[in-house]
Motif scaffolding. Structure first.
Motif, PDB file in Angstrom:
ATOM      1  N   ALA A 224       0.855  -1.187   0.000  1.00 13.23           N
ATOM      2  CA  ALA A 224       0.000   0.000   0.000  1.00 13.23           C
ATOM      3  C   ALA A 224       0.888   1.233   0.000  1.00 13.23           C
ATOM      4  N   ASP A 225       0.410   2.310  -0.639  1.00 16.83           N
ATOM      5  CA  ASP A 225       1.193   3.539  -0.666  1.00 16.83           C
ATOM      6  C   ASP A 225       0.977   4.324   0.624  1.00 16.83           C
ATOM      7  N   HIS A 226       1.550   5.555   0.650  1.00 21.22           N
ATOM      8  CA  HIS A 226       1.508   6.340   1.871  1.00 21.22           C
ATOM      9  C   HIS A 226       0.093   6.764   2.244  1.00 21.22           C
ATOM     10  N   ASP A 227      -0.825   6.704   1.316  1.00 21.04           N
ATOM     11  CA  ASP A 227      -2.219   7.036   1.626  1.00 21.04           C
ATOM     12  C   ASP A 227      -3.033   5.812   2.047  1.00 21.04           C
ATOM     13  N   GLY A 228      -2.367   4.632   2.106  1.00 19.79           N
ATOM     14  CA  GLY A 228      -3.065   3.410   2.489  1.00 19.79           C
ATOM     15  C   GLY A 228      -3.833   2.771   1.361  1.00 19.79           C
ATOM     16  N   ILE A 229      -3.511   3.148   0.114  1.00 18.94           N
ATOM     17  CA  ILE A 229      -4.188   2.569  -1.045  1.00 18.94           C
ATOM     18  C   ILE A 229      -3.422   1.328  -1.486  1.00 18.94           C
ATOM     19  N   ILE A 230      -4.119   0.237  -1.672  1.00 17.37           N
ATOM     20  CA  ILE A 230      -3.484  -1.038  -2.034  1.00 17.37           C
ATOM     21  C   ILE A 230      -2.978  -0.947  -3.468  1.00 17.37           C
ATOM     22  N   THR A 231      -1.663  -1.284  -3.630  1.00 22.77           N
ATOM     23  CA  THR A 231      -1.047  -1.264  -4.958  1.00 22.77           C
ATOM     24  C   THR A 231      -0.714  -2.657  -5.467  1.00 22.77           C
ATOM     25  N   ASP A 232      -0.608  -3.647  -4.576  1.00 19.78           N
ATOM     26  CA  ASP A 232      -0.317  -5.014  -5.019  1.00 19.78           C
ATOM     27  C   ASP A 232      -0.941  -5.982  -4.032  1.00 19.78           C
ATOM     28  N   ARG A 269      -2.557   5.202  13.796  1.00 18.98           N
ATOM     29  CA  ARG A 269      -1.175   4.724  13.847  1.00 18.98           C
ATOM     30  C   ARG A 269      -0.445   5.011  12.536  1.00 18.98           C
ATOM     31  N   ILE A 270      -1.147   4.884  11.409  1.00 17.06           N
ATOM     32  CA  ILE A 270      -0.527   5.212  10.123  1.00 17.06           C
ATOM     33  C   ILE A 270      -0.202   6.695  10.069  1.00 17.06           C
ATOM     34  N   LYS A 271      -1.105   7.543  10.561  1.00 17.79           N
ATOM     35  CA  LYS A 271      -0.839   8.991  10.574  1.00 17.79           C
ATOM     36  C   LYS A 271       0.357   9.315  11.474  1.00 17.79           C
ATOM     37  N   ASP A 272       0.414   8.683  12.617  1.00 12.39           N
ATOM     38  CA  ASP A 272       1.546   8.923  13.519  1.00 12.39           C
ATOM     39  C   ASP A 272       2.850   8.509  12.869  1.00 12.39           C
ATOM     40  N   PHE A 273       2.828   7.407  12.122  1.00 10.37           N
ATOM     41  CA  PHE A 273       4.059   6.973  11.456  1.00 10.37           C
ATOM     42  C   PHE A 273       4.475   7.958  10.365  1.00 10.37           C
ATOM     43  N   LEU A 274       3.510   8.429   9.593  1.00  7.25           N
ATOM     44  CA  LEU A 274       3.841   9.392   8.539  1.00  7.25           C
ATOM     45  C   LEU A 274       4.351  10.702   9.128  1.00  7.25           C
ATOM     46  N   ARG A 275       3.900  11.041  10.323  1.00  3.99           N
ATOM     47  CA  ARG A 275       4.311  12.297  10.936  1.00  3.99           C
ATOM     48  C   ARG A 275       5.662  12.171  11.635  1.00  3.99           C
ATOM     49  N   THR A 276       5.905  11.062  12.314  1.00  3.26           N
ATOM     50  CA  THR A 276       7.125  10.921  13.124  1.00  3.26           C
ATOM     51  C   THR A 276       8.137   9.946  12.542  1.00  3.26           C
ATOM     52  N   GLY A 277       7.717   9.105  11.587  1.00  5.58           N
ATOM     53  CA  GLY A 277       8.630   8.080  11.065  1.00  5.58           C
ATOM     54  C   GLY A 277       8.764   6.886  11.978  1.00  5.58           C
ATOM     55  N   GLN A 278       7.941   6.808  13.019  1.00  8.66           N
ATOM     56  CA  GLN A 278       7.984   5.693  13.953  1.00  8.66           C
ATOM     57  C   GLN A 278       6.567   5.250  14.243  1.00  8.66           C
ATOM     58  N   LYS A 312       7.049   8.649  -4.141  1.00 12.71           N
ATOM     59  CA  LYS A 312       6.143   9.678  -3.642  1.00 12.71           C
ATOM     60  C   LYS A 312       5.960   9.609  -2.128  1.00 12.71           C
ATOM     61  N   GLY A 313       6.818   8.853  -1.458  1.00 14.12           N
ATOM     62  CA  GLY A 313       6.681   8.702  -0.011  1.00 14.12           C
ATOM     63  C   GLY A 313       6.846   7.254   0.384  1.00 14.12           C
ATOM     64  N   PRO A 314       6.623   6.945   1.657  1.00 12.80           N
ATOM     65  CA  PRO A 314       6.794   5.562   2.112  1.00 12.80           C
ATOM     66  C   PRO A 314       5.783   4.607   1.495  1.00 12.80           C
ATOM     67  N   VAL A 315       6.262   3.390   1.253  1.00  9.24           N
ATOM     68  CA  VAL A 315       5.413   2.314   0.754  1.00  9.24           C
ATOM     69  C   VAL A 315       5.350   1.256   1.861  1.00  9.24           C
ATOM     70  N   PHE A 316       4.142   0.861   2.266  1.00 12.71           N
ATOM     71  CA  PHE A 316       3.946  -0.096   3.339  1.00 12.71           C
ATOM     72  C   PHE A 316       3.802  -1.502   2.751  1.00 12.71           C
ATOM     73  N   ILE A 317       4.538  -2.448   3.384  1.00 12.94           N
ATOM     74  CA  ILE A 317       4.498  -3.839   2.950  1.00 12.94           C
ATOM     75  C   ILE A 317       4.050  -4.671   4.138  1.00 12.94           C
ATOM     76  N   GLY A 318       3.008  -5.464   3.936  1.00  8.15           N
ATOM     77  CA  GLY A 318       2.501  -6.334   4.988  1.00  8.15           C
ATOM     78  C   GLY A 318       2.614  -7.792   4.607  1.00  8.15           C
ATOM     79  N   TYR A 319       3.273  -8.585   5.496  1.00 12.01           N
ATOM     80  CA  TYR A 319       3.363 -10.033   5.312  1.00 12.01           C
ATOM     81  C   TYR A 319       2.389 -10.646   6.332  1.00 12.01           C
ATOM     82  N   LEU A 320       1.327 -11.233   5.857  1.00 13.14           N
ATOM     83  CA  LEU A 320       0.220 -11.656   6.709  1.00 13.14           C
ATOM     84  C   LEU A 320       0.013 -13.162   6.602  1.00 13.14           C
ATOM     85  N   ARG A 321      -0.233 -13.788   7.744  1.00 11.08           N
ATOM     86  CA  ARG A 321      -0.444 -15.235   7.761  1.00 11.08           C
ATOM     87  C   ARG A 321      -1.708 -15.540   8.569  1.00 11.08           C
TER      88      ARG A 321
END
Length: 855
Positions: A224-232, A269-278, A312-321
């Motif tokens: 997902a991109d920095h806006d939380g939109i699924i890209t793959d 939590r996503i907003k906090d990460f985009l704002r602080t990087g943590q 265009k900013g951070p890309v989030f990758i989730g490995y889910l089981r």
């Protein structure tokens, strides 16, 4: 700096050098084209010519009329100008430095001055003759000056030509080097180009493999991109969540796969990460979360969330089981574990209860046998009682082994260290096991050196006996005919016990397997297979726990030899050895009043018989409550307290005695328990017991226990009414190991060997004299100028020199507290402890006196 950059810099430097050299070479060529040297040569040649022409014109003027004098003067000026050109040009500086030229120039200058002086006046014929002669005289000088100039010009020309040649060679060399560098640079660029192409191919293959891995991954991978939109959305994600990739791409993660109840929290939590990087989830490793399927079902997942920088900013990758099945399996496993733990606790309780219940009758059996052994018996009767006692000891050992099963399973086996004699131990074991061997007509013999039978070692005799019993039992079980032989070999630092049989033997491939649990191996001729159960497995584990091992040498059909090797150290025999003998009743001064608190009538009978043998007075109570009533009514010298009793158990009764009775009713309490564990002993000591013993209480142990009270002189026994606090009460129950703790036997023996028995006795006498002098100073009855702490330190040093470990520890604790004075009760206890230690030391000297005297 890489190789390509280095070559480029070197090529640039060489190119600059080539250009500079080329420019300099061109300038030199242009200088050659200017013919500066040729003009100088022509000027030198003209100088000599002008001199000759001037001389000719002088003759002509002398022969002609006076009106030609101006023309002659002009010719002279031309000659002087030629001379000036020679002297002022480049060659002039070289002529001045040329050998002989300065003198020529000086003569020429004199000639010019004389002729010029003549021209300054009206010329006469005589003046012309004079000028002519002067000119003829200077003409050779002009010629020589011209020749010198030409030589100089030749040298300059040669140097210049050499310089031009060098410049040309250097330029050519630089050009060649430049070509080489350019070639190397081109080669390097070509190599780099090929590498880039190969890297592109590798990256392409890696990308293909990565896509293949992602496509075939069992875990869902969501990008997902920095806006939380699924890209793959990989195929596993499609299967887990129920969305097709084409359907979910471009949708929000929060609106699709995050449960409704957690969407707001996840978005924050996503907003906090985009704002602080943590963030708490991003990069936090594996975490358990809840997810939502397309049909709305919420299920547990194990997720790893990471982020990488995108264009265009951070890309989030989730490995889910999906861990729905795993959580269910865990729940089943936890339930099974709880069931197993309950069963294990039930087993432990069962073993504990069985141990207690079996120890109670064993206490009676062994107590009665001990009493019988002290009576007048025929030799055969005494032998039979010895066999019965040995059998009871083995039965007691088996009871202990039933508790060891739990300890072995949990890895909590414990090894004790105490002196024992391997030879007599083996003799007792063989006397018990011979009837079993006799049932199969198998002789069971011990082979040992006579001298080895009296040697003592420090180890765990119960564990050693347990191992040997298992080995001999196996030998009897699997031997039909022949013999069984036990061999004892003793060294100063180890013991070796071998059990040899002539039984069915063990195949070579099964030798190590016999030490596994519940091993069954086929016997020859189709007979019943051999099953070794837990015996050998436990035996080897115990042997290795003691630092040794069990090895096997066997031949199938001919027998086996099991050898136990243990690294045990030889020690001197203990001070007292429990040798059965007729017991004389105690004297009136040593007779004790003993309160026996025991619910089992047989055990009370046995203890009563033992105590009557010693001549002591016995009072009985059936439980702790009645024992407490007896103590409220009367003071007793010793209390023997059972642990588990109806109405009030031993632990509760001891607490009630210590907390509720006055000081004049506080008696030493010896706990007796059927639970032979460290936990039981710790519980008794914590309740206030002075010592705890495991049943059955043997006659020699009881005799040593009570001897500690019988031997106290009346004057040295402190009044019970002024008994010291609990932390200073000396334990009344002194076992053989506790007696050894009164002083260090090894250090004492070493000192006896060095000093001799006579000097050691004198040292003990001197320490007793110091004790009599110092004890009153500790209480203030006598002045202690240096202070009571210094007096305690002095006593502690003397006790340490003699190896009296018990008093050393007590005096060390007293010295650490450093009070102004010590109490009378505390000093009385200290005196009692030191006198016991000195008595034990003197007894040790008596056993060592022959060797000490010899020393």
């Amino acid at each position: 700096m890489n190789a390509r950059t280095g070559l480029g810099v070197a090529a640039a430097i060489v190119l600059t050098a080539v250009l500079s050299l080329g420019w300099m070479l061109g300038r030199q060529i242009r200088e050659l084209e200017g013919a500066g040297i040729d003009n100088t040569q022509w000027t030198l040649a003209q100088l000599e010519l002008e001199t000759a022409i001037f001389a000719r014109d002088v003759i002509g003027v002398a022969q002609e009329a006076q009106e030609n004098a101006d023309r002659l003067r002009l010719r002279f000026e031309i000659l002087i100008s030629r001379l000036g050109l020679v002297r002022s040009g480049k060659i002039g500086r070289s002529l001045v430095e040329y050998p002989g030229v300065p003198a020529l120039l000086e003569q020429i200058d004199d000639y010019v001055a004389r002729v010029d002086a003549l021209f300054a006046q009206e010329l006469s014929e005589a003046d012309l003759v004079r000028i002519y002669r002067e000119t003829l005289a200077v003409q050779p000088m002009m010629r020589e000056l011209s020749l010198d100039g030409l030589d100089i010009l030749a040298e300059i020309a040669e140097v210049y030509r050499h310089r031009v040649r060098q410049q040309a060679e250097l330029t050519a060399l630089s050009g060649g080097l430049l070509l080489i560098l350019l070639g190397a640079l081109l080669r390097l660029i070509d190599v780099q180009r090929r590498r880039v192409l190969e890297r592109d191919r590798v990256l392409s293959r890696t990308a293909e493999r990565l896509n293949s891995v992602i496509g075939s991954s069992l875990d869902a991978i969501v990008l997902a991109d920095h806006d939380g939109i699924i890209t793959d959305f990989n195929p596993a994600a499609e299967e887990i969540f129920g969305w097709r990739k084409e359907e979910i791409q471009g949708s929000s993660v929060i609106d699709t796969i995050v449960p409704i109840a957690r969407r707001e929290n996840f978005a924050q939590r996503i907003k906090d990460f985009l704002r602080t990087g943590q963030g708490e989830l991003i990069g936090a490793g594996r975490v358990e979360l809840a997810a939502r399927r397309r049909d709305g079902e919420v299920f547990p997942i194990e997720a790893v969330l990471t982020s990488v920088e995108g264009p265009k900013g951070p890309v989030f990758i989730g490995y889910l089981r999906d861990i729905t099945d795993l959580k269910a399996a865990q729940a089943r496993l936890i339930a099974a574990r709880d069931t197993a733990e309950r069963a294990d606790r039930a087993k432990s309780r069962f073993l504990s209860v069985m141990s207690h219940e079996m120890r109670t009758p064993l206490n009676g059996i062994m107590g009665v046998l001990d009493l019988l052994e002290t009576s007048s018996l025929a030799p055969e009767q005494r032998r039979q009682i010895g066999v019965a006692l040995a059998s009871a000891e083995i039965l007691l050992q088996l009871v202990n082994e039933s508790l060891d099963i739990t300890r072995i399973e949990t890895g909590e086996e414990t090894i004790e260290a105490q002196p024992f004699a391997p030879g007599p131990m083996l003799q007792r074991l063989l006397s018990v096991l011979r009837p079993l061997a006799a049932e199969k007509d198998l002789p069971l013999d011990l082979e040992a050196e006579e001298a080895d039978l009296g040697l003592w070692y420090e180890g765990d005799p119960n564990r050693v006996a347990q191992i040997i019993t298992n080995l001999i039992g196996n030998a009897i079980k699997f031997t039909e005919q022949g013999l069984i032989e036990v061999t004892l070999g003793l060294e100063p630092d180890r013991i070796e016990i071998a059990v040899r049989d002539t039984g069915i033997g063990i195949a070579s491939e099964d030798i190590e397997r016999v030490f596994a649990e519940f091993v069954t191996r086929a016997r020859p001729e189709g007979r019943q297979g051999r099953s070794d159960g837990l015996g050998l497995a436990i035996s080897r584990r115990l042997a290795r726990l003691m630092g040794g091992d069990i090895t096997v040498c066997s031949t199938l059909g001919r027998g086996s030899t099991f050898q136990l090797t243990l690294p045990l150290h030889r020690v001197p025999p203990p001070l007292e050895m429990p040798v059965p003998e007729l017991i004389a009743p105690a004297s009136g001064a040593a007779r004790l009043s003993v309160l026996v608190i025991e619910d089992n009538a047989v055990n009370r009978m046995v203890l009563r018989g033992m105590l009557h043998q010693f001549g002591h007075e016995v009072t009985e109570a059936q439980n702790g409550a009645k024992g407490l009533e007896r103590l409220r009514e009367q003071k007793y010298d010793v209390v023997l307290m059972d642990f588990e009793m109806p109405v009030m158990g031993g632990i509760d009764a001891t607490r009630a005695i210590r907390d509720g009775l006055p000081a004049d009713r506080q008696s030493p309490i010896i706990g007796l328990t059927a639970h032979g564990s460290a936990e039981a002993r710790a519980a008794g000591l914590a309740a206030g017991m002075n010592e705890v013993y495991a049943k059955p209480l043997r006659l020699p142990v009881l005799r040593r226990l009570l001897a500690a009270f019988e031997t106290v002189p009346p004057a040295a026994t402190p009044d019970i009414a002024s008994a010291p606090p609990a932390e200073f009460v000396i334990e009344a129950a002194i076992s053989s190991s506790a007696q050894a703790a009164l002083f260090d036997i090894d250090d004492f023996d070493d000192m006896a060997e060095m000093l001799g028995a006579e000097h050691l006795v004198r040292a003990l006498d001197a320490f007793e004299a110091d004790l009599r002098d110092c004890l009153p100073r500790l209480t203030g009855d006598k002045p202690a100028e240096e202070g009571v702490v210094a007096v305690a330190h002095k006593l502690r040093g003397g006790a340490a020199m003699l190896g009296l470990t018990g008093p050393v520890e007590t005096l060390g604790e007293m010295e650490t507290r450093a009070p102004t004075l010590y109490s009378n009760e505390e000093v009385a206890v200290l005196r009692l402890q030191i006198e016991r230690s000195i008595a034990a030391a003197r007894q040790r000297v008596e056993t060592l006196e022959p060797s000490g005297a010899g020393a």
